[in-house]
Motif scaffolding. Structure first.
Motif, PDB file in Angstrom:
ATOM      1  N   GLU A  87      22.068  61.500  54.136  1.00 33.87           N
ATOM      2  CA  GLU A  87      21.805  61.731  55.561  1.00 33.87           C
ATOM      3  C   GLU A  87      21.411  63.171  55.844  1.00 33.87           C
ATOM      4  N   GLY A  88      21.848  64.096  54.989  1.00 33.09           N
ATOM      5  CA  GLY A  88      21.488  65.483  55.208  1.00 33.09           C
ATOM      6  C   GLY A  88      22.243  66.433  54.310  1.00 33.09           C
ATOM      7  N   SER A  89      21.998  67.730  54.503  1.00 36.57           N
ATOM      8  CA  SER A  89      22.630  68.768  53.695  1.00 36.57           C
ATOM      9  C   SER A  89      22.999  69.949  54.583  1.00 36.57           C
ATOM     10  N   CYS A 105      25.434  66.692  51.828  1.00 37.09           N
ATOM     11  CA  CYS A 105      25.552  67.655  50.730  1.00 37.09           C
ATOM     12  C   CYS A 105      26.307  68.892  51.197  1.00 37.09           C
ATOM     13  N   GLU A 106      27.274  69.299  50.405  1.00 35.81           N
ATOM     14  CA  GLU A 106      28.095  70.466  50.697  1.00 35.81           C
ATOM     15  C   GLU A 106      28.027  71.449  49.526  1.00 35.81           C
ATOM     16  N   VAL A 149      27.286  66.053  46.467  1.00 36.66           N
ATOM     17  CA  VAL A 149      27.234  64.972  47.436  1.00 36.66           C
ATOM     18  C   VAL A 149      28.647  64.617  47.891  1.00 36.66           C
ATOM     19  N   ASP A 150      28.893  64.756  49.182  1.00 41.17           N
ATOM     20  CA  ASP A 150      30.154  64.323  49.786  1.00 41.17           C
ATOM     21  C   ASP A 150      29.912  62.949  50.404  1.00 41.17           C
ATOM     22  N   CYS A 151      30.367  61.902  49.716  1.00 44.39           N
ATOM     23  CA  CYS A 151      30.056  60.538  50.133  1.00 44.39           C
ATOM     24  C   CYS A 151      31.262  59.627  49.921  1.00 44.39           C
TER      25      CYS A 151
END
Length: 208
Positions: A87-89, A105-106, A149-151
């Motif tokens: 979805e985004g970064s 993304c973090e 990736v934080d998912c």
């Protein structure tokens, strides 16, 4: 035909060599018609998230990739290409991604024992069996990245331990991503590309 999406931020030539090696007919292209009609897509990526999305937008490829995913075309994002699937970064402020897999993304945590960027070989731990993760347990693959990736756990197919657990392989439907570089990961990387080849062939067979 597999299209390696060309937007001037990817390691396209090395990806192409690896696909040639595993016997996947391929072409590097930024042509929307070729992309939307491809049997499978590979989205490579090296560099900054915001610049990559800018290039995709300027080439009118964002909606094309989204439409390809919607119709069930297998897609493999590699390194930054995997992050673009999300979805985004938060890199340099929030940038919207392709939105094909939920997650953001973090930045990797600053830790003197674990330098950022994370560069080098790390071991995979398989969390979900797919054609791409088959035989990948405890295989070593090559990473180069500063963001992760934080998912949700249900999209994580494999992870690798660094300063934190890094989602190394993710998927949703026929959309797949590898945070590492399969084309630089020796035999393990080639096996993953062979798995993607099987995904493409299976989708092609069922759609005919």
């Amino acid at each position: 035909m597999i299209i390696i999406i060309d937007y001037d931020t990817g390691n396209t030539r090395n990806v192409q060599k690896a696909l040639d090696f595993v016997g996947l007919e391929n072409k590097i292209s930024a042509d929307p018609e070729e992309i939307i009609s491809a049997d499978g897509l590979i989205l490579p990526g090296v560099g900054a998230y915001s610049l990559a999305m800018k290039e995709l937008k300027e080439r009118n490829l964002v909606t094309v990739i989204q439409e390809a995913a919607k119709k069930g075309t297998p897609i493999l994002g590699v390194c930054l290409g995997m992050q673009l699937l999300l979805e985004g970064s938060m890199e340099n402020g929030f940038t919207e991604g392709l939105g094909l897999i939920e997650g953001i993304c973090e930045k990797l945590p600053d830790d003197t024992a674990y330098p950022v960027p994370h560069m080098g070989w790390n071991e995979l731990v398989v969390a979900n069996e797919t054609l791409l993760t088959r035989n990948m347990e405890k295989q070593f693959v090559y990473f180069v990245h500063s963001y992760y990736v934080d998912c949700e756990p249900d999209v994580i197919d494999a992870w690798s331990q660094y300063s934190i657990k890094i989602p190394a392989m993710i998927s949703h439907g026929h959309v797949y991503g590898t945070q590492f570089h399969p084309e630089k990961s020796s035999e393990a990387g080639l096996e993953i590309l062979k798995g993607f080849k099987e995904v493409v062939e299976n989708v092609r067979f069922t759609s005919n």
